[in-house]
Structures are given as C-alpha cells and as structure tokens.
Enzyme design. Structure first.
Site, PDB file in Angstrom:
ATOM      1  N   CYS A  95       1.736   5.744   1.844  1.00 14.37           N
ATOM      2  CA  CYS A  95       1.286   5.097   0.606  1.00 14.37           C
ATOM      3  C   CYS A  95       1.082   3.612   0.903  1.00 14.37           C
ATOM      4  O   CYS A  95       2.021   2.941   1.359  1.00 14.37           O
ATOM      5  CB  CYS A  95       2.373   5.292  -0.449  1.00 14.37           C
ATOM      6  N   CYS A 205      -5.910   3.128  -0.244  1.00 14.21           N
ATOM      7  CA  CYS A 205      -4.919   3.900  -1.008  1.00 14.21           C
ATOM      8  C   CYS A 205      -5.059   5.328  -0.509  1.00 14.21           C
ATOM      9  O   CYS A 205      -6.187   5.838  -0.389  1.00 14.21           O
ATOM     10  CB  CYS A 205      -5.213   3.820  -2.505  1.00 14.21           C
TER      11      CYS A 205
HETATM   12  N1  DGL Z   1      -1.322   6.688  -2.686  1.00 13.63           N
HETATM   13  C1  DGL Z   1      -0.773   5.443  -2.969  1.00 13.63           C
HETATM   14  C2  DGL Z   1      -1.320   4.300  -2.181  1.00 13.63           C
HETATM   15  O1  DGL Z   1      -1.722   4.525  -1.078  1.00 13.63           O
HETATM   16  C3  DGL Z   1      -0.207   5.181  -4.301  1.00 13.63           C
HETATM   17  C4  DGL Z   1      -1.120   4.979  -5.417  1.00 13.63           C
HETATM   18  C5  DGL Z   1      -0.399   4.786  -6.705  1.00 13.63           C
HETATM   19  O2  DGL Z   1       0.577   5.497  -6.960  1.00 13.63           O
HETATM   20  O3  DGL Z   1      -0.825   3.920  -7.492  1.00 13.63           O
HETATM   21  O4  DGL Z   1      -1.345   3.170  -2.602  1.00 13.63           O
END
Ligand code: DGL
Length: 284
Positions: A95, A205
């Site tokens: 993430c 993301c």
């Molecule tokens: N998949 C995540 C990222 O790479 C989190 C996105 C989120 O929960 O806002 O930032």
C-alpha cells in the site's frame, strides 16, 4: 472516523521478536487497506511460488487515503503485530499510503525485513518523451512529506504532476471498477492531465492497477502506464536472499486471505482478482 484503540508494537514485543528465530518456511505477511495489495500478492505468488503467503485486507478501515498519519500508523502496527504472532519472516506493505505514512516507524519497531511500495517515478521520468509525467495517488499520499521529497528528486528530469484521486478506492472496494460512475470519475482526473500533454502515468496506489483497463480506454494506447508489483517483488526476493530466508521447499506455497470486513462483496472481489475461488477468513 471510527474510534481506534491505540496499538503500538511495544519495546517488549519488539525485544521478544528479536529473540524469535524465523525460518525460511515461515510465511510472508502482505497487507493493504483492501484488495489493492492483491496486485502485489499475485506477482509475489507467481515469481516466488514456493513461498507461503498471508494476505490481510483492512477493508473495515478503507480507504486509508482520507485518514490521518496517526490512524494509519496504528493500523499498520496492529496488522504487523498480527503477522509477527503468526511467525511472519517478512512483511510487505502493499500500500503506497501506508508505506509513506508508516514504514519508517514500523522498521524501527520490528527486526524482520519490511518491504514497501515505491512508485515508479524514476523510470517514468526517464521514459517520458514529453517530459510530462503524472502520478495518481490517494489524498494521504499526495500530502505526505516523504512522498513529496521523492517526487522532488526527479523534477529535474521531468515535470511530475501529482493527481490525487479521492473516491476511486471506494468504488473499487464496492466492486464497481467497470461502472459508468468509475469511468466518469477517472475521466475527470485524467482528462486535464492529457490536456497538459502527459504521456506517462504512474500508478501510485496499489488499487489503481485494478482499473488499468479503464485508464487505458480513457488515455489511449500512446500513454504509458507504470506499475510497481514487479519491482516490489524483486526487492522482496533480494531481502529474503540476503537474510537467507528464501523457502527451500520445492512444494507449492500456500496463500491464506483475511479481511477485517467480510461479506459477499469482499468474497466476490477476492475470487475475481485472484482468478479462483478462495476462502476469505476474518481478520483478526
Ligand atoms: N492501496 C492503497 C495505496 O496503495 C490504499 C488506498 C486507500 O486505502 O486509500 O495507497
């Protein structure tokens, strides 16, 4: 924002962890606020097929992108503790938002390798013909100093436009990544970038590879889209090798999936993304 019980990895836990011997057959913990990190888990599963994987989606608290640094750090510490209790030999923070907000303090608190996600800004800046790169991120990433410092390193090579995409993770988590609403929202974020001559888009993301088809549809084939699953997997492999932690078993590794929100939508999403029916367990 839900009230959060403060969960720190205590010095005591950390010391106990330092004493525990990890073995190469122990699992790798991978987590994200939701299903986004599955794009990384899939790549790890393909490249390192003998490794045992534990995947946690913190869906109950998604999106992380509109939360405070303190909240994200608490979630990250709690999930890391859970992995450690299950003898994880390494943790992948799959993430971007959690990486920029919490990875430094996590690394200070635990002794096993912690691998984060770093957006592919450097290769994108070198690759861009127009020298116009855009990076799509969550709001919490866009405002983070660590992230802004990373972007600043490449501004001498290319213009880098930071584009926050609020609302997108929520649609993906609702399994609406092919909906008209999703296309409309993405167009609102992407069209101004195309108008400025952006020819290279970095997905900052881990949820966004799940809407790559729509991004391509809106941007056309001349725009290059950069992802990070493979570089993260290669970094994990290097860390495991360096620490003598590559699983020596020749058997296929196991993958177990957990989510802090467990319903029909989550189950369907996991099955769809993993491309086979799987058992989604409750976290914690
Ligand atoms: N998949 C995540 C990222 O790479 C989190 C996105 C989120 O929960 O806002 O930032």
């Amino acid at each position: 924002m839900p009230k959060q019980k403060k969960t720190n990895i205590t010095a005591e836990n950390s010391a106990a962890k330092n004493k525990r011997q990890v073995t190469n057959s122990d699992p790798i913990g991978i987590f994200d606020s939701g299903v986004g990190g599955l794009s990384i888990a899939q790549c790890i599963h393909q490249q390192l097929p003998h490794e045992n994987l534990l995947y946690v989606a913190d869906t109950l608290h998604a999106p992380y992108g509109d939360k405070s640094t303190e909240f994200i750090q608490q979630r990250v510490n709690e999930i890391a503790q859970w992995f450690i209790e299950r003898s994880a030999k390494a943790i992948v923070v799959a993430c971007n938002t959690a990486t920029v907000n919490a990875i430094d303090q996590l690394r200070n608190n635990i002794s096993i390798p912690v691998i984060g996600v770093e957006p592919a800004i450097k290769p994108a800046a070198s690759l861009s013909k127009n020298k116009k790169v855009a990076i799509l991120v969550t709001k919490a990433t866009a405002e983070n100093q660590r992230f802004l410092a990373l972007v600043a390193q490449y501004r001498h090579i290319s213009d880098v436009i930071i584009q926050p995409c609020p609302g997108l993770v929520e649609l993906i988590e609702r399994n609406e990544n092919n909906s008209a609403e999703c296309e409309l929202l993405l167009s609102a974020y992407l069209q101004p970038l195309l108008d400025k001559g952006v020819d290279t888009i970095v997905l900052g993301c881990t949820h966004y590879p799940l809407v790559k088809g729509l991004i391509k549809k809106i941007c056309g084939n001349h725009v290059v889209i950069m992802e990070t699953a493979l570089p993260v997997t290669e970094q994990l492999q290097r860390q495991l090798t360096r620490n003598n932690l590559i699983n020596s078993s020749t058997n296929k590794g196991t993958s177990s999936f957990y989510s802090s929100k467990h319903g029909d939508i989550q189950q369907a999403l996991f099955n769809h993304i993993w491309q086979q029916p799987l058992q989604l367990n409750s976290y914690p």
